[in-house]
Enzyme design. Sequence first.
Site, PDB file in Angstrom:
ATOM      1  N   HIS A   1       2.917   1.951   5.492  1.00  0.00           N
ATOM      2  CA  HIS A   1       2.848   3.396   5.704  1.00  0.00           C
ATOM      3  C   HIS A   1       4.254   3.931   5.924  1.00  0.00           C
ATOM      4  CE1 HIS A   1       1.539   7.284   7.274  1.00  0.00           C
ATOM      5  NE2 HIS A   1       0.381   7.012   6.724  1.00  0.00           N
TER       6      HIS A   1
ATOM      7  N   ASP B   1      -6.534   3.470   4.198  1.00  0.00           N
ATOM      8  CA  ASP B   1      -7.258   3.170   2.952  1.00  0.00           C
ATOM      9  C   ASP B   1      -7.798   1.752   2.869  1.00  0.00           C
ATOM     10  OD1 ASP B   1      -4.766   5.208   1.651  1.00  0.00           O
ATOM     11  OD2 ASP B   1      -6.895   5.692   1.610  1.00  0.00           O
TER      12      ASP B   1
END
Length: 393
Positions: free
Chosen positions: A271, A328
Amino acid sequence: ETGNVTLDSGFVNTAACTSAITFIDGDTGILRYRGYPIEQLAEQSTYLETAYLLIYGELPSADEMASFDAKIRRHTLLHEDLKAFFNGFPRDAHPMPVLSSAVSALSTFYQDSLDPFDQDQVEISTYRLLAKLPTIAAYAYKKSMGQPFLYPDNHLSLTENFLRMTFGFPAEPYELDPTIVKGLDLLLLLHADHEQNCSTSTVRLVGSSHANLFASISAGINALFGPLHGGANQQVLEMLAQVKNSGESPKDFMMHVKNKETKQKLMGFGHRVYKNYDPRASIIKQTADDILGRLGVDDPLLDIAMELEEIALGDDYFVERRLYPNVDFYTGLIYKAMGFPTKMFTVLFALGRLPGWIAQWREMIEDPATKIGRPRQVYIGEGARDYVAIDQR
Ligand code: SDX
């Protein structure tokens, strides 16, 4: 002091903008919507109540929530000419470009409510988008299946209506599964905003030209489609299926990921901001176990996902690069168990993110100080030089 972070001049100069909506601390894995921890909202709130919080800045009273819900239910229908729009798409079209096209087309049907500086027009556009995006998403799915569209049933909640329009048929009653309704509502809530991610920054940048809300949201949907952003949830499922079908062990697969030559990323990991566990991923992982159990789904891909995570958390390659599961990594497994095809996963991300996009667009319009404005660059091209005629080159 803002959101427990002291904004020194250096930070403000590099920040894209200031905002009072969502606070993230990537090092400690904190996420708050308008100051409320995501864990408490996940436990006690709903997607629509969280949408109200993000857009108006405060949790609604019971009357405010009832009024907000009622206003949105009145706008779930699509104009019949917009419904006809779907006939023009090929059946195998990915639903994300269908979504962005239909949302952009909304500005052709509501030309009387496009002024970003007319509060009443912004308000009704907000209701129309929150109400109609689930209908558009359901119709995109039905189009891909060659099945008839169902009109919305406004006795149902937003999430219930979406599930019924997606999986229901005109010829028979559709029975809502409370596990799926509650699980989907939670996933939509967890995706509702995430400060200046790629798609939200796109919405703000397009809106900063005073483009209308529908045009700005359509641009955000296109940005979200990218596989490094919202498209990752579809890629995670395809990656897990690739591991399963290859017959190789998750351990061997991870060797490919660590081998730079293969350029194989561990999709759903890493991320830009979180250099710790994404707090949403923790909640979603617990939810995956619970929902698959309640639905009686025994998906070998969940076991592969959990084994990949276990390997990564103990492997210096991932630990040193601070690569942890993001939002996700587990969502696709839940969507699959609910009956959604992988092509719908990013559409579900867009449905969840819509309130955040709207809230951020409204904040930027209402407070020019929060504008992203026109980004500058550092020029690294050729120095000044004179033109050469083509017969001299
Ligand atoms: C979302 O911004 C948001 O808030 C987004 C989002 C939201 O709610 O809006 O949270 C939603 O977009 C989540 C991210 C979904 N994308 C994926 O899961 C795709 C896979 N992840 C990566 O592509 C990547 O991790 C990013 C783009 C998400 C973040 O990249 P970073 O943090 O900028 O990391 P980087 O590209 O600078 O890489 C640092 C190192 C590199 O190795 P070295 O060159 O140092 O040797 O880590 C490696 C990268 O190769 N790396 C990965 C990896 N991600 C980074 N290696 C393997 N698998 C990965 N997933």
